[in-house]
Design an enzyme around this catalytic site. Structure first.
Site, short mmCIF file in Angstrom:
data_model
loop_
_atom_site.label_atom_id
_atom_site.label_comp_id
_atom_site.label_asym_id
_atom_site.label_seq_id
_atom_site.Cartn_x
_atom_site.Cartn_y
_atom_site.Cartn_z
N ASP A 162 0.67 -1.31 0.00
CA ASP A 162 0.06 0.03 0.05
C ASP A 162 0.86 1.34 0.05
O ASP A 162 1.84 1.31 0.42
CB ASP A 162 -0.84 -0.02 1.32
CG ASP A 162 -2.24 1.09 1.04
OD1 ASP A 162 -2.21 1.33 -0.10
OD2 ASP A 162 -2.60 1.09 2.22
N HIS A 222 2.55 3.68 -9.01
CA HIS A 222 2.40 2.40 -9.37
C HIS A 222 3.73 1.56 -9.93
O HIS A 222 3.94 0.64 -9.78
CB HIS A 222 1.25 2.05 -10.18
CG HIS A 222 -0.31 2.39 -9.23
ND1 HIS A 222 -0.22 1.95 -7.88
CD2 HIS A 222 -1.30 3.25 -9.51
CE1 HIS A 222 -1.43 2.42 -7.51
NE2 HIS A 222 -2.19 3.40 -8.36
N LEU A 229 10.48 -20.51 -4.92
CA LEU A 229 9.50 -19.60 -4.41
C LEU A 229 8.23 -19.81 -4.96
O LEU A 229 8.06 -19.70 -6.30
CB LEU A 229 10.05 -18.09 -4.38
CG LEU A 229 9.21 -16.90 -3.85
CD1 LEU A 229 9.05 -17.08 -2.38
CD2 LEU A 229 9.49 -15.81 -4.26
C1 IPE Z 1 -5.30 -2.67 -0.32
O1 IPE Z 1 -5.12 -1.09 -0.39
C2 IPE Z 1 -5.33 -3.16 -1.46
C3 IPE Z 1 -4.16 -3.42 -2.34
C4 IPE Z 1 -3.00 -3.10 -1.74
C5 IPE Z 1 -4.02 -3.81 -3.62
P1 IPE Z 1 -6.17 -0.03 -0.61
O2 IPE Z 1 -5.54 1.21 -0.98
O3 IPE Z 1 -7.14 -0.54 -1.53
O4 IPE Z 1 -6.90 -0.13 0.81
P2 IPE Z 1 -7.93 1.02 1.52
O5 IPE Z 1 -8.97 1.32 0.79
O6 IPE Z 1 -7.03 2.06 1.85
O7 IPE Z 1 -8.40 0.06 2.89
C1 IPE Z 2 -1.36 0.49 -3.36
O1 IPE Z 2 -1.31 1.65 -3.41
C2 IPE Z 2 -1.66 -0.20 -4.87
C3 IPE Z 2 -3.06 -0.60 -5.08
C4 IPE Z 2 -4.22 -0.53 -4.34
C5 IPE Z 2 -3.37 -0.94 -6.31
P1 IPE Z 2 -2.39 2.78 -3.52
O2 IPE Z 2 -2.93 3.01 -4.93
O3 IPE Z 2 -3.58 2.33 -2.59
O4 IPE Z 2 -1.80 3.96 -2.92
P2 IPE Z 2 -2.48 4.83 -1.87
O5 IPE Z 2 -2.87 4.07 -0.64
O6 IPE Z 2 -3.50 5.65 -2.44
O7 IPE Z 2 -1.36 5.92 -1.38
MG MG Z 3 -4.08 2.49 -0.76
#
Ligand code: IPE
Ligand code: IPE
Ligand code: MG
Length: 253
Positions: free
Chosen positions: A28, A45, A139
């Site tokens: 995240d 990303h 792995l």
């Molecule tokens: C969880 O992160 C999903 C992934 C890392 C793919 P999100 O960014 O979607 O989660 P919330 O919305 O903060 O709970």
């Molecule tokens: C995690 O990073 C990747 C996905 C959920 C696809 P985020 O895109 O959720 O990044 P933040 O949490 O908005 O910073």
């Molecule tokens: Mg996120």
């Protein structure tokens, strides 16, 4: 100024580094990493994929057997269409650029999540990656893509209910193993450790069933910043946990 060696040398508190058999990672913070640098979220990303590559290598080097990464949740569809499309394209690009290296490194890839709603060409790509790495013995890299734990459990329940309705399964015969065998993760051990980056302290619908006894470690770094030093710090934290599984654990037995 001289440094007091008692402060520097914390070896007395050190415990041997324990490496989880199955590590789960909620990757995240890509968006916030980018925004904080005046970049577009999509650039976060792209950096996140670099971190993932690095994590795969770390797991190979440190002896993790299974790595499950959360890369797109069933709830992430609620993001702007362009961001969703970008993440989907990243998966395609990751496969195109990394498949040969994964094969060379003996990595077995499994992609879990719902395939309903995915373009047929993407489903073919996923099937192809799994098939081309199926014989690998190193792995196991599990990519949770279009994954949601509640949807996974609902889907498993429907399959079990069909068996019952068809008279092939008695209600009394349904056990935890029956349910586990119908989850996307069938055949994988439960995760021992789940890491979430970016400071959020929640599970966000990741491996709800399988995480029953996982140790949870939350770190403040955003996913693109997560490196070997962060990994070792997490392993140190994990090594100090007393996993009791409802029993009395190391300190009491
Ligand atoms: C969880 O992160 C999903 C992934 C890392 C793919 P999100 O960014 O979607 O989660 P919330 O919305 O903060 O709970
Ligand atoms: C995690 O990073 C990747 C996905 C959920 C696809 P985020 O895109 O959720 O990044 P933040 O949490 O908005 O910073
Ligand atoms: Mg996120």
């Amino acid at each position: 100024m001289s440094i007091d060696p008692a402060i520097v040398d914390d070896s007395a508190q050190r415990v041997p580094l324990r490496v989880p058999t199955h590590l789960g990672v909620i990757m995240d913070g890509n968006g916030r990493w980018a925004t904080a640098r005046g970049k577009r979220r999509t650039e976060g990303h792209i950096e996140g994929v670099k971190s993932l590559r690095n994590m795969v290598e770390l797991c190979i080097n440190y002896g993790v057997k299974y790595l499950t990464v959360f890369s797109f949740s069933s709830e992430n569809w609620s993001r702007p269409r362009e961001e969703v499309a970008f993440i989907f394209n990243l998966l395609r690009r990751f496969v195109a650029s990394d498949l040969h290296k994964l094969i060379r490194n003996n990595v077995k890839v499994r992609i879990i999540g719902s395939r309903a709603g995915l373009e047929p060409s993407l489903v073919r790509l996923i099937d192809d990656v799994e098939a081309k790495t199926a014989g690998n013995t190193g792995l196991v890299l599990v990519v949770a893509f279009n994954y949601g734990a509640k949807a996974e459990i609902a889907e498993a329940t429907r399959r079990i209910a069909r068996e019952v309705a068809a008279g092939r399964l008695a209600v009394e015969a349904i056990t935890e193993a029956t349910i586990e065998a119908e989850l996307y993760t069938a055949g994988l051990p439960d995760p021992d450790l789940i890491i979430r980056t970016s400071g959020e302290q929640r599970i966000s619908n990741f491996l709800l069933w399988q995480a029953a006894y996982a140790e949870l470690v939350f770190v403040d770094e955003h996913w693109p910043d997560f490196n070997e030093a962060s990994f070792v710090r997490v392993l140190e934290t994990f090594s100090q946990r007393d996993r009791r599984f409802g029993g009395l654990g190391a300190a009491q037995s």
